[in-house]
Enzyme design. Sequence first.
Site, short mmCIF file in Angstrom:
data_model
loop_
_atom_site.label_atom_id
_atom_site.label_comp_id
_atom_site.label_asym_id
_atom_site.label_seq_id
_atom_site.Cartn_x
_atom_site.Cartn_y
_atom_site.Cartn_z
N ASP A 1 -0.23 -0.66 -4.58
CA ASP A 1 -1.87 -0.35 -4.65
C ASP A 1 -1.78 1.24 -4.11
OD1 ASP A 1 -4.59 0.32 -4.66
OD2 ASP A 1 -4.89 -1.44 -3.42
N LYS B 1 0.93 -1.15 -0.02
CA LYS B 1 -0.08 0.16 0.00
C LYS B 1 0.86 1.20 -0.17
CE LYS B 1 -4.28 -1.95 0.12
NZ LYS B 1 -5.13 -1.75 -0.84
N ASP C 1 -9.00 -0.41 -10.69
CA ASP C 1 -9.52 -0.98 -9.48
C ASP C 1 -10.93 -0.40 -9.25
OD1 ASP C 1 -10.66 -2.45 -7.29
OD2 ASP C 1 -8.81 -1.61 -5.89
N GLU D 1 -1.58 -0.33 -8.79
CA GLU D 1 -3.24 -0.53 -9.09
C GLU D 1 -3.78 1.11 -8.65
OE1 GLU D 1 -6.38 -2.96 -6.51
OE2 GLU D 1 -4.33 -3.62 -6.45
N LYS E 1 -13.73 -7.42 -8.19
CA LYS E 1 -13.88 -7.39 -6.87
C LYS E 1 -15.70 -7.89 -6.73
CE LYS E 1 -10.33 -4.83 -4.70
NZ LYS E 1 -10.04 -3.47 -3.91
#
Length: 369
Positions: free
Chosen positions: A191, A162, A244, A219, A268
């Site tokens: 991400d 992250k 995403d 991402e 997702k």
Amino acid sequence: MNIHNIETYRAAIPLHTPFKTALRTVTVAETVLVKITCDNGIAGWGEAPPTHVITGDSLAGVEFAINGVLKPILIGASLMQRERLFEMLTKGLVGNYSAKAAVDMAVYDCLAQQAGMPVSAFLGGYQESIETDYTVSVNTPEEMARDASQYVQDGFSVLKVKVGKDLIETDVQRIQAIREQIGPDIKIRLDANQGWKPKEAVRAIQRMEDLGLAIELVEQPVKAANLDGLHYVTSHTDTLIMADESVFTARDARRVLEAGAADLINIKLMKAGGIHEAIKIAKLAAIYHVECMVGSMIETKIGITAAAHFAASQPNITRYDFDAPLMLTGDILQGGITYDHATIHLGNAPGLGITEIDQRYVIAESALK
């Protein structure tokens, strides 16, 4: 086989370590469980964790969407007419993707049980095991390097890191520290959770490319609605860029794919509204020769089991982010997927293979007796 009843239960499981991103910090996995019982006795399970900063859902909102809106529509519906059922689910209310996803996965659980097949086989049966990454929460460079080293020792060869919370230089320092600690052979995925502006993202990624940090992909570097900015980052960097939050539905995916705004797509179930729409996204991406990841929110093993079965069913889904249950202090169910370090085994049980729910984690009054 018709839907006889739909029940919801709140559940909560603490995380053993806070989960930190550019958008939020999570210490407890709160979720809504859904149980669909059919008139032939088959029962299927689903889950909807509310992720306010991404899907806009809340616990109370998910519960009302299911009990107050979807349940009256779906009671009595035939699972043998599943396209009609999913049309009813989609048109029953606008948005509310997590609530729809929970009902959707419970329906697929029932259908696959009726067919005597695991959900993954029912959907296509491409593979029986997959490998998940493990997420390194955003902290100081030193803390992240230590965490990354521990996850590698635990058997993970792919790390999702992250970033996007502080200055660009701090993010670069984070990745430098991690790469120095884990060596050259471990895959690193970044991400940013929409945390960068387009030019910042290009500057950061190019800097990491120049330093030879070997980033596999980045991402969602920019805001979800900024497709022009996403395209700018994709076209000005050599590193693969993944959409995403920019992609909830197949319609969103089409916009990204037609614009060439990203190299990869993260699907997702909580964004798509369930497996039914997620399949459409995967098939659409395959037409454009674009590979997909299937990711997750902070979910229990119920939602992750459904996502893993979907992910294993499609050939162009090549990356998997299913570490959430490993972050929890307890397992809410018996059955479902099993973990062997980074390897996830789907098993051969019909449906999702869920045999029992641990009521210690169920908060609301339960009918599970």
